[in-house]
Enzyme design. Structure first.
Site: not given
Length: 276
Positions: A36, A28-29, A147, A31, A34
């Site tokens: 997700v 699902i993601g 962030d 970056g 690593g």
């Protein structure tokens, strides 16, 4: 197990099982940290979790310490209703995995500009104040997120709540480290420009700046500048005439007046979280 490795990620396939409990459903993601995955929790019927999978590096003692530090920070904050719940950490031969609350609607960045929030000022205000409370909770525990941005805010299934996540860059107690975060959302002193960062210590005021940029992004679908320094034309326009520059964002006069304070160049002149 059919995972494969690269320099950045460990890739799992649907059906792979981690720690004998979590069955991978889909990615699902991803970056720099690593990847997700959504996974089924085989001990709780119908339950899904998010697995933040970060590959171990050879001789990566420093990296392991960083990940365990993120684990400790997130775990101590996750009892707040607007911080994504940290459910545990598991370790495989190749990776460290954070087990997190799964949110079906994903992050706020993916929803910006969609009909669910367009023109819904009251809903945005209610969700934003929840986020402010979550950040205040972090600061009360001596943690500065560093962030804050829509990509690090998850949206509840009914769109009525926002939850803060991703404490990978968070600092415990005020920090003098500049250059940490995402340029569009960073305060000018955090970017390290000499005219703004003399004697700089990262504290709550930089998170407050990032909250202001986030609020504009959700309200308008855009950020007012790419970087808060003199290399950016939009920011130079803001320094020249702050009110006119914010009016160009097509926000209400009430929001403009609040953000004029939030975007004070002098960190100590910004409002506190209580004043939002």
């Amino acid at each position: 197990m059919t995972s494969s490795t690269s320099t950045s990620y460990i890739y799992y396939q649907p059906g792979d099982v981690l720690a004998g409990r979590y069955t991978i459903q889909k990615i699902i993601g991803k970056g720099s940290f690593g990847a997700v995955y959504r996974a089924a929790d085989n001990l709780i019927l119908g339950a899904s979790v998010a697995l933040k999978v970060q590959r171990k590096k050879p001789n990566g003692d420093h990296d392991h310490k960083r990940l365990r530090r993120e684990h400790n920070i997130h775990a101590r904050l996750s009892l707040h209703p607007n911080v994504v719940a940290f459910l545990g950490m598991l370790e495989t031969p190749n990776a460290l995995c954070f087990v997190l609350e799964y949110m079906h609607n994903g992050d706020l960045q993916s929803i910006i500009g969609k009909e669910v929030y367009l023109g819904r000022t009251d809903l945005i205000k209610r969700c934003f104040l929840q986020l402010v409370d979550a950040v205040a909770h972090c600061h009360a525990h001596g943690v500065y997120h560093r962030d804050i941005k829509p990509a690090n805010i998850l949206v509840s299934d009914d769109y009525q709540s926002w939850l803060l996540t991703d404490f990978g860059l968070a600092a415990i107690s005020p920090s003098g480290t500049s250059g940490t975060g995402t340029n569009q959302f960073m305060a000018p002193e955090a970017l390290g420009a000499p005219e703004f960062s003399t004697g700089y210590v990262w504290n709550d005021s930089a998170d407050i700046w990032a909250l202001g940029i986030t609020l504009i992004a959700v309200t308008t679908g855009l950020t007012p500048w790419s970087k808060a320094d003199r290399t950016d034309r939009g920011f130079v326009d803001f320094l020249t005439n702050p009110s006119a520059a914010l009016d160009e964002c097509h926000i209400s006069p009430t929001l403009r007046d609040l953000l004029l304070d939030v975007f004070s160049i002098h960190p100590l002149e910004r409002p506190t979280l209580v004043e939002f």
